[in-house]
Enzyme design. Sequence first.
Site, PDB file in Angstrom:
ATOM      1  N   SER A 134      42.054  43.482  31.548  1.00  0.00           N
ATOM      2  CA  SER A 134      42.659  43.796  32.844  1.00  0.00           C
ATOM      3  C   SER A 134      44.164  43.937  32.685  1.00  0.00           C
ATOM      4  CB  SER A 134      42.347  42.659  33.822  1.00  0.00           C
ATOM      5  OG  SER A 134      43.120  42.735  34.999  1.00  0.00           O
ATOM      6  N   TYR A 147      40.487  34.594  38.289  1.00  0.00           N
ATOM      7  CA  TYR A 147      40.282  35.895  37.653  1.00  0.00           C
ATOM      8  C   TYR A 147      41.360  36.158  36.607  1.00  0.00           C
ATOM      9  CZ  TYR A 147      39.696  40.969  37.187  1.00  0.00           C
ATOM     10  OH  TYR A 147      39.500  42.235  36.695  1.00  0.00           O
TER      11      TYR A 147
END
Length: 251
Positions: A134, A147
Amino acid sequence: MKTILITGASTGIGAATVRRFIAGGWRVAMIDINDKAGRDLAEAVGPFAAYFHADTRDAAEMQRAADAAVSHFGRLDSVFANAGIHRRNSLLDISDEEFDLVIKTNIYGTFHTLRASVPAIMASGGGSVVICASDQSFIGKANSFAYGLTKGAMGQITKSLAIDLAPKGIRVNAVCPGTVRTPLVERLFNDIEAKGGPTADELWRMENDDFLLGRIAEPEEVAEAVFFLATDASSFCTGTLLPVDGGITAR
């Protein structure tokens, strides 16, 4: 003909990546828990794709699915560890249950996927691993405690595994998307709206404004990067964290 195993393959980035590899002449073993979407996609893209049910959080289930995929196709040359979830939270408001869910899905799920598939790639003479990391492998974002933690871990997994697997003839790289227009993000924004936050439309506009290119990514753009990292086009890349982030990490 080479074969790749893709987790989280039924929708979003996973589904776009399935289509890209089929178009590129590969065979695809699709892993997911969304059985209807997975089977429908496998049927739509043709005979070189096959769907196998597995929850990546369950080590035995993931191993059975990987073994079935290898038995079906006869070999495995690559894996895209893509399955994951996002939850909006901070240290001060996350529950133990939600923290556990994100860790088990994103970290344990990736671990189980790699442990189930890497030996088969070794048995085929080597190949490639691609991990879905990410932009949060590089930067922090508000209300993304769990996350962001897991996606930071994906970066370290990529680098340490690249060192360990280079002597085995396996390259390991990560694709690092910014926000992508996927069902996962749509559900997240709808949930924020339902809890009294900004509307989903407002959230999409705010998200677009964060990126130098003025918009978020489409799943197909990330799929192109995965295809590059998995194939011989990236033959001298290993341990790489490749941003596909519209310039957000350049700020």
